[in-house]
Design a protein around this motif. Sequence first.
Motif, PDB file in Angstrom:
ATOM      1  N   ALA A  49       4.707  -3.024  -7.207  1.00  0.00           N
ATOM      2  CA  ALA A  49       4.166  -1.719  -6.819  1.00  0.00           C
ATOM      3  C   ALA A  49       5.273  -0.677  -6.727  1.00  0.00           C
ATOM      4  O   ALA A  49       5.096   0.478  -7.150  1.00  0.00           O
ATOM      5  CB  ALA A  49       3.437  -1.839  -5.482  1.00  0.00           C
ATOM      6  N   ALA A  50       6.427  -1.051  -6.189  1.00  0.00           N
ATOM      7  CA  ALA A  50       7.544  -0.105  -6.054  1.00  0.00           C
ATOM      8  C   ALA A  50       8.160   0.242  -7.408  1.00  0.00           C
ATOM      9  O   ALA A  50       8.653   1.360  -7.614  1.00  0.00           O
ATOM     10  CB  ALA A  50       8.603  -0.699  -5.129  1.00  0.00           C
ATOM     11  N   LEU A  51       8.120  -0.692  -8.356  1.00  0.00           N
ATOM     12  CA  LEU A  51       8.739  -0.473  -9.671  1.00  0.00           C
ATOM     13  C   LEU A  51       7.897   0.409 -10.595  1.00  0.00           C
ATOM     14  O   LEU A  51       8.442   1.049 -11.499  1.00  0.00           O
ATOM     15  CB  LEU A  51       8.952  -1.823 -10.364  1.00  0.00           C
ATOM     16  N   SER A  52       6.606   0.461 -10.378  1.00  0.00           N
ATOM     17  CA  SER A  52       5.703   1.126 -11.314  1.00  0.00           C
ATOM     18  C   SER A  52       6.076   2.597 -11.505  1.00  0.00           C
ATOM     19  O   SER A  52       6.041   3.382 -10.553  1.00  0.00           O
ATOM     20  CB  SER A  52       4.253   1.019 -10.824  1.00  0.00           C
ATOM     21  N   SER A  53       6.447   2.949 -12.749  1.00  0.00           N
ATOM     22  CA  SER A  53       6.752   4.332 -13.128  1.00  0.00           C
ATOM     23  C   SER A  53       7.774   4.970 -12.203  1.00  0.00           C
ATOM     24  O   SER A  53       7.679   6.158 -11.866  1.00  0.00           O
ATOM     25  CB  SER A  53       5.462   5.166 -13.152  1.00  0.00           C
ATOM     26  N   ASN A  54       8.781   4.211 -11.790  1.00  0.00           N
ATOM     27  CA  ASN A  54       9.795   4.733 -10.879  1.00  0.00           C
ATOM     28  C   ASN A  54      11.179   4.311 -11.371  1.00  0.00           C
ATOM     29  O   ASN A  54      11.702   3.269 -10.966  1.00  0.00           O
ATOM     30  CB  ASN A  54       9.546   4.196  -9.459  1.00  0.00           C
ATOM     31  N   PRO A  55      11.792   5.095 -12.266  1.00  0.00           N
ATOM     32  CA  PRO A  55      13.067   4.702 -12.894  1.00  0.00           C
ATOM     33  C   PRO A  55      14.176   4.376 -11.895  1.00  0.00           C
ATOM     34  O   PRO A  55      14.945   3.438 -12.116  1.00  0.00           O
ATOM     35  CB  PRO A  55      13.430   5.930 -13.740  1.00  0.00           C
ATOM     36  N   LYS A  56      14.273   5.151 -10.814  1.00  0.00           N
ATOM     37  CA  LYS A  56      15.345   4.908  -9.842  1.00  0.00           C
ATOM     38  C   LYS A  56      15.218   3.522  -9.231  1.00  0.00           C
ATOM     39  O   LYS A  56      16.210   2.789  -9.085  1.00  0.00           O
ATOM     40  CB  LYS A  56      15.302   5.981  -8.750  1.00  0.00           C
ATOM     41  N   VAL A  57      14.016   3.140  -8.880  1.00  0.00           N
ATOM     42  CA  VAL A  57      13.783   1.814  -8.293  1.00  0.00           C
ATOM     43  C   VAL A  57      13.989   0.734  -9.353  1.00  0.00           C
ATOM     44  O   VAL A  57      14.512  -0.353  -9.044  1.00  0.00           O
ATOM     45  CB  VAL A  57      12.370   1.739  -7.691  1.00  0.00           C
ATOM     46  N   GLN A  58      13.587   1.006 -10.601  1.00  0.00           N
ATOM     47  CA  GLN A  58      13.794   0.036 -11.683  1.00  0.00           C
ATOM     48  C   GLN A  58      15.273  -0.302 -11.852  1.00  0.00           C
ATOM     49  O   GLN A  58      15.647  -1.470 -11.988  1.00  0.00           O
ATOM     50  CB  GLN A  58      13.233   0.593 -12.990  1.00  0.00           C
ATOM     51  N   ILE A  59      16.114   0.731 -11.823  1.00  0.00           N
ATOM     52  CA  ILE A  59      17.563   0.513 -11.999  1.00  0.00           C
ATOM     53  C   ILE A  59      18.119  -0.315 -10.846  1.00  0.00           C
ATOM     54  O   ILE A  59      18.871  -1.288 -11.057  1.00  0.00           O
ATOM     55  CB  ILE A  59      18.286   1.875 -12.095  1.00  0.00           C
ATOM     56  N   GLU A  60      17.751   0.053  -9.611  1.00  0.00           N
ATOM     57  CA  GLU A  60      18.260  -0.680  -8.452  1.00  0.00           C
ATOM     58  C   GLU A  60      17.762  -2.121  -8.438  1.00  0.00           C
ATOM     59  O   GLU A  60      18.489  -3.039  -8.035  1.00  0.00           O
ATOM     60  CB  GLU A  60      17.819   0.035  -7.166  1.00  0.00           C
ATOM     61  N   ALA A  61      16.543  -2.322  -8.897  1.00  0.00           N
ATOM     62  CA  ALA A  61      15.974  -3.677  -8.884  1.00  0.00           C
ATOM     63  C   ALA A  61      16.697  -4.587  -9.867  1.00  0.00           C
ATOM     64  O   ALA A  61      16.992  -5.747  -9.532  1.00  0.00           O
ATOM     65  CB  ALA A  61      14.488  -3.612  -9.219  1.00  0.00           C
ATOM     66  N   TYR A  65       0.834  -1.207   0.000  1.00  0.00           N
ATOM     67  CA  TYR A  65       0.000   0.000   0.000  1.00  0.00           C
ATOM     68  C   TYR A  65       0.872   1.262   0.000  1.00  0.00           C
ATOM     69  O   TYR A  65       0.598   2.222  -0.727  1.00  0.00           O
ATOM     70  CB  TYR A  65      -0.909  -0.018   1.224  1.00  0.00           C
ATOM     71  N   TYR A  66       1.947   1.267   0.779  1.00  0.00           N
ATOM     72  CA  TYR A  66       2.771   2.472   0.921  1.00  0.00           C
ATOM     73  C   TYR A  66       3.704   2.716  -0.259  1.00  0.00           C
ATOM     74  O   TYR A  66       3.909   3.863  -0.667  1.00  0.00           O
ATOM     75  CB  TYR A  66       3.588   2.401   2.222  1.00  0.00           C
ATOM     76  N   VAL A  67       4.282   1.655  -0.830  1.00  0.00           N
ATOM     77  CA  VAL A  67       5.304   1.863  -1.868  1.00  0.00           C
ATOM     78  C   VAL A  67       4.708   2.222  -3.226  1.00  0.00           C
ATOM     79  O   VAL A  67       5.450   2.503  -4.172  1.00  0.00           O
ATOM     80  CB  VAL A  67       6.208   0.620  -2.012  1.00  0.00           C
ATOM     81  N   HIS A  68       3.363   2.239  -3.338  1.00  0.00           N
ATOM     82  CA  HIS A  68       2.763   2.728  -4.578  1.00  0.00           C
ATOM     83  C   HIS A  68       3.140   4.182  -4.816  1.00  0.00           C
ATOM     84  O   HIS A  68       3.279   4.623  -5.953  1.00  0.00           O
ATOM     85  CB  HIS A  68       1.226   2.609  -4.505  1.00  0.00           C
ATOM     86  N   GLN A  69       3.282   4.940  -3.715  1.00  0.00           N
ATOM     87  CA  GLN A  69       3.634   6.352  -3.819  1.00  0.00           C
ATOM     88  C   GLN A  69       5.118   6.470  -4.171  1.00  0.00           C
ATOM     89  O   GLN A  69       5.970   5.824  -3.572  1.00  0.00           O
ATOM     90  CB  GLN A  69       3.327   7.035  -2.482  1.00  0.00           C
ATOM     91  N   VAL A  70       5.431   7.306  -5.176  1.00  0.00           N
ATOM     92  CA  VAL A  70       6.793   7.352  -5.730  1.00  0.00           C
ATOM     93  C   VAL A  70       7.826   7.691  -4.667  1.00  0.00           C
ATOM     94  O   VAL A  70       8.876   7.030  -4.554  1.00  0.00           O
ATOM     95  CB  VAL A  70       6.850   8.370  -6.894  1.00  0.00           C
ATOM     96  N   ASP A  71       7.575   8.708  -3.859  1.00  0.00           N
ATOM     97  CA  ASP A  71       8.548   9.105  -2.837  1.00  0.00           C
ATOM     98  C   ASP A  71       8.711   8.025  -1.782  1.00  0.00           C
ATOM     99  O   ASP A  71       9.830   7.782  -1.296  1.00  0.00           O
ATOM    100  CB  ASP A  71       8.118  10.427  -2.182  1.00  0.00           C
TER     101      ASP A  71
END
Length: 428
Positions: free
Chosen positions: A221-233, A180-186
Amino acid sequence: MRSGSGWHLCRVETALVSKEHCWRGERSAADSPLLFTLRDEAFASLFGQAVPAGSHVRLNLQTGEREAKLPDSENGKSDTGEERRRKRLGKVDIDSNSFTSQELKKALAKMKESEKAERKAHEEEVRKKFRPIEQLKEEFEKLNVKMETDYEIMVKLIGKFNSSASTLDEKVAALYDLEYYVHQVDNAKDFLSMGGLQLVIDGLNSTEAVLKEHAAFVLGAALSSNPKVQIEAIEGGALQKLLVILATEQPLAVKKKALFALSSMLRHFPYAQQQFLKLGGLQVLRSLFRQKGMETLHVRVVTLLYDLIVEKMLLEDSQHGDQMEEKIQQYRQVKLVPAVVEQDWCVVVSNLLAVPEHDTREKVLKTVGVLMAFCKERYRGDQALSTTLSLLRSEYEELAAQEQREGDKDGYFKELLGSVNTIIRELR
């Protein structure tokens, strides 16, 4: 002609007729030389003159002239325009000279004081209904209830998930709340900085299917539209772990969430798409069509392929800037379409048109339309596809006609019929 305080309005018709027609009146406030306010109750001759609104006008059949008089008031007397205005306004003095500047200033000051008093009364009423946040915090502290930030909550949830003392149910509950929380980009970026992302990626290796399922859900949920998280993942090995889950025997619920996380990682991330192809990702997705009980995943896979192909096409057609040119170069290294054609996805996709669900057919028709430029020859030789398209056209012609009879001229089935007809025309 003037007489006393009023006016006698007269006109001479012609030189041949000396008869004068006169009536008494007074000038109106409009200063029009032709507009007068009638004063007499009796009708007076009217010629070329404008009269006040509401006046009675008649044609005198004996003289052949038009005549007018004011309407009778309730007390039997005619009201002038000024009198009617005063009645409408009541006792208000509308004379601009009746107030001095000082009196006007005092009146305005009283209005401001009145407004200020009303505002204070409203604020006091609000204070009675609601308590200030400081008071609420004090009361919560007395009850040992603390208002926590999202960051503080995520720290606790990560700790619970990572604790060896937590039960399986507690870990699953922690992951459920984290999603629920990691949907938010920040929040997702904070989740990354506090080490939560890597813990979830490692959770994909769990021997507990339910932990794999929820770990993949949080990751997606954390990866959705979040380039920084995509790279780290992708640097943390998430792509390989997701492909292993999809390629091996797992419950359907686990594979659903793994496919969701994979889709979130690949969209708008050309480097991940390139690595996906190098790791044999297309073959892994192709194997889902041979596994029993995975039919619900088929349309999700087709939708993912459609999105990735269209994403690249739209970018190549867009206006180019310096940053955009760099991204286009990254996409050009992704050889997705050649791999799709080589692995015979053309037929895999078109075969799904035989399913009964209209929503699935809609997605498949869109994908076939996109693949048409690369699979046309393959489709032309596919007799099964030709038969399926003919059946679909007949079905949707009937459904579209029914929509029109019901008053829906641009309905859902008419749109599907248009897609079918477009494909049939391109294959001729």
